[in-house]
Design a protein around this motif. Structure first.
Motif, mmCIF file in Angstrom:
data_model
loop_
_atom_site.group_PDB
_atom_site.id
_atom_site.type_symbol
_atom_site.label_atom_id
_atom_site.label_comp_id
_atom_site.label_asym_id
_atom_site.label_seq_id
_atom_site.Cartn_x
_atom_site.Cartn_y
_atom_site.Cartn_z
ATOM 1 N N PHE A 89 -4.974 9.465 -0.374
ATOM 2 C CA PHE A 89 -5.744 9.294 -1.888
ATOM 3 C C PHE A 89 -6.750 8.254 -1.686
ATOM 4 O O PHE A 89 -7.952 7.805 -2.194
ATOM 5 N N ASP A 90 -7.075 8.002 -0.124
ATOM 6 C CA ASP A 90 -8.705 6.830 0.014
ATOM 7 C C ASP A 90 -9.738 8.869 0.193
ATOM 8 O O ASP A 90 -10.412 8.099 -0.530
ATOM 9 N N LYS A 91 -9.196 9.435 0.502
ATOM 10 C CA LYS A 91 -10.039 10.588 0.491
ATOM 11 C C LYS A 91 -10.195 11.010 -1.280
ATOM 12 O O LYS A 91 -11.732 11.318 -1.213
ATOM 13 N N ASN A 106 0.651 -1.201 0.206
ATOM 14 C CA ASN A 106 -0.370 -0.380 -0.150
ATOM 15 C C ASN A 106 1.278 1.158 -0.042
ATOM 16 O O ASN A 106 1.585 1.230 0.112
ATOM 17 N N GLN A 165 -1.041 7.887 1.415
ATOM 18 C CA GLN A 165 -2.622 6.842 1.631
ATOM 19 C C GLN A 165 -4.153 7.548 2.237
ATOM 20 O O GLN A 165 -4.833 6.748 1.928
ATOM 21 N N GLU A 166 -4.098 8.436 3.068
ATOM 22 C CA GLU A 166 -4.435 8.762 3.677
ATOM 23 C C GLU A 166 -5.105 10.232 2.606
ATOM 24 O O GLU A 166 -6.440 9.975 2.039
ATOM 25 N N THR A 192 -15.318 9.388 -6.748
ATOM 26 C CA THR A 192 -16.523 8.020 -6.245
ATOM 27 C C THR A 192 -17.625 8.620 -6.364
ATOM 28 O O THR A 192 -18.720 8.653 -7.472
ATOM 29 N N LYS A 232 1.237 3.405 2.078
ATOM 30 C CA LYS A 232 1.645 3.940 3.564
ATOM 31 C C LYS A 232 3.123 3.443 3.520
ATOM 32 O O LYS A 232 4.260 3.205 4.022
ATOM 33 N N MET A 271 -10.445 9.479 -3.608
ATOM 34 C CA MET A 271 -11.490 8.430 -4.548
ATOM 35 C C MET A 271 -12.352 8.652 -3.956
ATOM 36 O O MET A 271 -12.730 7.967 -4.456
ATOM 37 N N ASP A 272 -12.769 8.679 -2.789
ATOM 38 C CA ASP A 272 -14.114 8.695 -2.040
ATOM 39 C C ASP A 272 -14.259 9.796 -2.568
ATOM 40 O O ASP A 272 -15.936 9.533 -3.440
#
Length: 108
Positions: free
Chosen positions: A86-88, A2, A83-84, A94, A4, A90-91
């Motif tokens: 990127f996750d935000k 991942n 990582q955080e 989406t 991170k 993508m959310d």
């Protein structure tokens, strides 16, 4: 792996082999240079420009990895948890774009 873990691997490498991070401005210039190398391959291999014989052995994966390495360096040295972030992202994409591209006539 991942993001991170990738950030940690880059940080470990910098500390073991790189002495220290280049400053942010130097890394930004380096990122620009690496993106230019990716652009050159894409433009010549997949675009309309002809590919020089000397460019035919260039590895797009290696050049993209160079971009990723410098991005990870910049994230590390500026305290960004990529990582955080990127996750935000993508959310957000989406939720925002769930139907947008399916309804785009240009993509059909």
């Amino acid at each position: 792996m991942n993001i991170k873990n990738a950030q940690k691997e880059v940080d470990d490498w910098i500390n073991a082999h790189g002495v220290r991070y280049f400053n942010e401005l130097t890394n930004m210039a380096q990122l620009t240079e690496e993106v230019g190398e990716v652009a050159r391959i894409i433009a010549r291999r997949y675009g309309e420009q002809s590919e020089k014989e000397s460019d035919k052995d260039k590895d797009l994966g290696e050049e993209l990895s160079d971009v990723m390495f410098v991005v990870l360096c910049l994230a590390n040295q500026t305290g960004i948890d990529l990582q955080e972030a990127f996750d935000k992202k993508m959310d957000k994409k989406t939720k925002r774009d769930h139907n947008r591209h399916h309804n785009n006539e240009k993509l059909k």
